[in-house]
Enzyme design. Structure first.
Site, PDB file in Angstrom:
ATOM      1  N   SER A 241     -10.109 -24.280  26.453  1.00  0.00           N
ATOM      2  CA  SER A 241      -9.139 -24.950  27.323  1.00  0.00           C
ATOM      3  C   SER A 241      -9.664 -26.278  27.879  1.00  0.00           C
ATOM      4  O   SER A 241      -8.947 -27.268  27.880  1.00  0.00           O
ATOM      5  CB  SER A 241      -8.732 -24.021  28.457  1.00  0.00           C
ATOM      6  OG  SER A 241      -9.864 -23.385  28.968  1.00  0.00           O
ATOM      7  N   LYS A 242     -10.930 -26.311  28.270  1.00  0.00           N
ATOM      8  CA  LYS A 242     -11.447 -27.543  28.869  1.00  0.00           C
ATOM      9  C   LYS A 242     -11.647 -28.626  27.825  1.00  0.00           C
ATOM     10  O   LYS A 242     -11.578 -29.802  28.129  1.00  0.00           O
ATOM     11  CB  LYS A 242     -12.787 -27.279  29.563  1.00  0.00           C
ATOM     12  CG  LYS A 242     -12.651 -26.388  30.762  1.00  0.00           C
ATOM     13  CD  LYS A 242     -13.592 -26.811  31.882  1.00  0.00           C
ATOM     14  CE  LYS A 242     -13.409 -25.914  33.094  1.00  0.00           C
ATOM     15  NZ  LYS A 242     -13.753 -24.520  32.769  1.00  0.00           N
TER      16      LYS A 242
END
Ligand code: GLU
Length: 441
Positions: A241-242
């Site tokens: 996600s990051k």
């Protein structure tokens, strides 16, 4: 008729995670000869930006994922208001006034008591007078959909049979205090009115799906088939996600990744079928089956895209890359032989420029001391132009004859002298490209 949609929120660039969703919905529609809608989920006016709408379209076009039509949620607010009215009418919609802090406190208390943090429906007990007072004090409340406390079940195209206890889910907020309609309601109204038959989206939407099934039924719509694909992780299984911000499609394009490489990987990654390089969309459509995908998180390694890109480029005739070859500075008359040589040696089209410079300017020769004399002698034997595909063979035969060298001892010093590298192009195709520079020497 099969109808699918890809429904990004225009709040950023689309990345490999979104691509998976887009591609699966696209392939399902195309395989069935159905309709693929690009739906822009722009009900949040603060976060939605026109530049992202344009960027999403550009990225999908780059990939060749053509949509049949575009729908924008911001154009359909009256439809959502009507649906909200209907939910109110049938008693499935209620106004609630808790502040975020109050909700947070409730959740903490529930968790302390070992209970799931589900909204307690306190607002259902408010009298009209109490609501009036709260409205005066806090402004309009949020509108929540009153779930039926039963099990919500569906057969998921990827997850199989899913059963969720509605009592374990908070009544979803569908309209905010400021009147903004939230995605959960907008999406249901759109899916129903646009006749969407199949919805593929990420596994982070499973709970949404449960609540949306009830909302669809409450509004008298037909529940589409749902499939939830697993989320992508990095190569070691780490959350992506990051890093998704750096895996935007435009960054991959910038790095030279070819659409077909990306699509071929994404159409198979996380499924029980092996990744196969496809040459066009028709092959991708043909080989796609959503039910082959598994529920386990899918490992994605951006590095896998480069060998696939290289392999794809190797299959292309000049006409498919003529612009890139010209842009690298290659003159028209050399474009064909240059491409035939280069396509075997590049990873992405960005490498063309370097190869052309090598052909145009010649390499910094790599000559070992013990080969110096040999190379000099060989250069004397280099035939007059024009060079063609036979020149290398004829030349090295003559050099062999004159020097008595053969095999690696013959070829390697010449290769290193002409390319500056120990490995590289097929010399028979490369030599004609050096004609101009060799004539100058
Ligand atoms: N706009 C939503 C999202 O990007 C769409 C989800 C859906 O496919 O329903 O998550």
């Amino acid at each position: 008729m099969t109808t699918t949609r890809f429904a990004p929120s225009p709040t950023g660039y689309i990345h490999v995670g979104n691509l998976r969703t887009a591609l699966m919905n696209y392939l399902i529609a195309r395989k069935a000869g159905g309709t693929f809608i690009l739906r822009i989920d722009d009900t949040d006016p603060e976060r939605s930006k026109e530049e992202y709408v344009d960027a999403i379209k550009q990225d999908l076009e780059w990939l060749g994922l053509h949509w049949d039509r575009v729908e924008r949620q911001s154009d359909r607010l009256d439809r959502y208001a009507e649906a909200a009215g209907k939910l109110r009418e049938i008693g499935r919609f209620y106004e609630a006034f808790e502040t975020p802090t109050e909700l947070d406190l409730k959740r903490k208390k529930q968790l302390n008591m070992g209970k799931p943090p589900v909204y307690d429906r306190a607002a259902l007990n408010l009298s009209e007078a109490e609501k009036e007072a709260l409205r005066a004090e806090r402004g309009n409340g949020v509108w929540r959909f009153k779930l039926d406390h039963e099990r919500i079940e569906w057969t998921d195209g990827i997850l199989g049979d899913v059963s969720i206890d509605a009592a374990s889910v908070s009544d979803p907020v569908l309209i905010r205090g400021d009147g903004q309609v939230l995605y959960t309601l907008a999406s249901v109204v759109d899916d129903t009115e646009m006749g969407v038959t199949d919805v593929v989206r990420g596994a982070d939407h499973v709970t949404n799906t449960a609540t949306q099934i009830q909302i669809i039924k409450a509004l008298g719509g037909t529940v589409p088939r749902f499939a939830h694909h697993s989320l992508l992780t990095g190569p070691q299984g780490e959350a992506l996600s990051k890093r998704l911000g750096t895996l935007a499609l435009r960054d991959l394009r910038e790095q030279g990744v070819q659409p077909m490489a990306l699509l071929s990987l994404m159409a198979r990654l996380g499924s029980s079928d092996p990744v196969e390089l496809r040459s066009d969309m028709a092959e991708l459509i043909e080989g796609f089956d959503v039910t082959r995908f598994g529920s386990a998180p899918t490992k994605f390694d951006v590095q896998d895209l480069f060998p696939l890109t290289a392999r794809y480029l190797q299959t292309l005739p000049l006409e498919k890359v003529a612009d890139a070859v010209a842009a690298a500075g290659v003159p028209d008359e050399l474009a064909e032989p240059f491409w035939m040589m280069a396509r075997e040696n590049i990873t992405t089209l960005k490498d063309l420029k370097g190869w052309w410079e090598l052909c145009r300017d010649g390499a910094e020769p790599l000559i070992d001391d013990e080969d110096r004399e040999f190379v000099a002698q060989a250069m004397e034997l280099l035939p007059e132009g024009p060079f063609d595909g036979e020149t290398w063979g004829k030349w090295t035969a003559a050099v062999k004859e004159a020097t008595g060298r053969k095999g690696k001892g013959l070829f390697m010093p010449l290769r290193k002298a002409l390319t500056g590298m120990e490995r590289g192009p097929e010399m028979a195709t490369f030599l004609p490209l050096l004609q101009v520079v060799l004539a100058r020497k």
